[in-house]
Design an enzyme around this catalytic site. Structure first.
Site, short mmCIF file in Angstrom:
data_model
loop_
_atom_site.label_atom_id
_atom_site.label_comp_id
_atom_site.label_asym_id
_atom_site.label_seq_id
_atom_site.Cartn_x
_atom_site.Cartn_y
_atom_site.Cartn_z
CG HIS A 97 12.22 7.58 -18.04
ND1 HIS A 97 11.01 7.12 -17.56
CD2 HIS A 97 12.84 6.51 -18.59
CE1 HIS A 97 10.91 5.83 -17.82
NE2 HIS A 97 12.02 5.43 -18.43
CD GLU A 99 8.82 4.85 -15.53
OE1 GLU A 99 9.84 4.97 -14.82
OE2 GLU A 99 8.58 3.83 -16.21
CD GLU A 170 12.74 4.64 -22.77
OE1 GLU A 170 13.26 3.54 -22.52
OE2 GLU A 170 12.41 5.44 -21.89
N GLY A 176 7.31 -0.87 -19.63
CA GLY A 176 6.84 -1.61 -18.46
C GLY A 176 5.53 -2.34 -18.69
CB SER A 215 8.53 -4.37 -23.20
OG SER A 215 7.60 -3.74 -22.34
C1 PEP Z 1 12.51 2.33 -19.22
O1 PEP Z 1 12.40 2.42 -18.01
O2 PEP Z 1 13.09 3.22 -19.85
C2 PEP Z 1 11.95 1.15 -19.89
C3 PEP Z 1 12.07 1.06 -21.19
O3 PEP Z 1 11.33 0.21 -19.10
P1 PEP Z 1 10.94 -1.30 -19.54
O4 PEP Z 1 12.15 -1.90 -20.19
O5 PEP Z 1 10.58 -1.98 -18.25
O6 PEP Z 1 9.79 -1.19 -20.49
#
Ligand code: PEP
Length: 251
Positions: A97, A99, A170, A176, A215
């Site tokens: 991920h 993060e 992503e 986020g 998002s």
């Molecule tokens: C995620 O945590 O993988 C993510 C896509 O977060 P968000 O939907 O808040 O952008």
């Protein structure tokens, strides 16, 4: 191919709060879940068992860990093994991920070891990849996806494909932030990921699910999941409330 609708609850919710959300989610979405949808929830480790309990009788729902360490057991303080996740009722784990890559500092190589070890241990894996805004603006999207896919899937055996692995694209700049990649950007990136899957796994690579994350909300989910090569979504913020995530699941 069922669309995989996944929720990442990050570092939110106590076990009790997570149980309540999961129970509401099951009540809202389980009965109405179409045959072509599958739901996956990634709660924090401390809530895995309570969420597993709440979703046990919800057909089409499963639970996964947000991270894992690539060893069976040992002196790895603070880490969690695949066997421990399986023991809590997890069928899945998230690796790479953004993060974890960008806040915690995980390398591509570690993400690859986590992915391969988890598969061997019997977990299914959602491998996350995606470029930063600087990489995109420097025209390096293809190179970043190629590198993250090559290292992330380095030890993955052909028998894990297609069912035991999914890839979540992503873009880091869309996570986020409220900024969603537009349809042309999603279509382009997912086509690149599909091509990389096919060159790595042959025809089986066509059946690996590619999720979009960044998002996703009830208002945009329907348009996103209808795009070419979008086989599901990974949702952070908008998955924290049962009502909002159930609208995404059913979009
Ligand atoms: C995620 O945590 O993988 C993510 C896509 O977060 P968000 O939907 O808040 O952008």
């Amino acid at each position: 191919m069922k669309k995989l609708m996944a929720a990442n609850w990050k570092m939110y919710k106590t076990a009790g709060e997570a149980r309540t959300t999961a129970a509401s989610l099951a009540a809202l979405a389980a009965e109405a879940l179409p045959d072509d949808r599958e739901v996956l929830v990634f709660p924090p480790f401390t809530a895995l068992s309570s969420v597993g309990d709440a979703l046990r009788h919800a057909p089409g729902f499963s639970v996964g860990g947000q991270d894992v360490y690539p060893a069976a057991e040992g002196a790895f303080t603070g880490e969690i093994s695949p066997a421990m996740l399986l023991d809590c009722g997890c069928g899945w784990v998230l690796t790479g991920h953004s993060e974890r890559r960008h806040v915690i500092g995980e390398t591509d190589e570690l993400v690859g070891r986590k992915t391969a070890f988890s598969l061997t241990a019997g977990l299914k894996v959602v491998l996350c990849i995606g470029e930063t805004i600087e990489e995109r603006e420097a025209g390096r999207l293809a190179e970043v996806l190629e590198r993250q896919m090559a290292t992330g899937l380095a030890g993955v055996k052909a028998d894990a494909v297609p069912d035991a692995i999914a890839v979540a694209y992503e873009p880091v700049w869309a996570i986020g932030t409220g900024k969603v990649a537009g349809p042309p950007e999603i279509i382009d990136a997912h086509a690149k990921v599909r091509q990389l899957l096919v060159s790595r796994f042959g025809e089986a690579g066509r059946a690996v699910r590619i999720l979009y994350g960044g998002s996703v909300k009830p208002e945009n989910a329907r348009e996103i999941i209808a795009l070419d090569n979008v086989d599901g979504v990974l949702v952070g913020g908008a998955s924290l409330q049962a009502d909002s995530f159930s609208r995404i699941i059913l979009a």
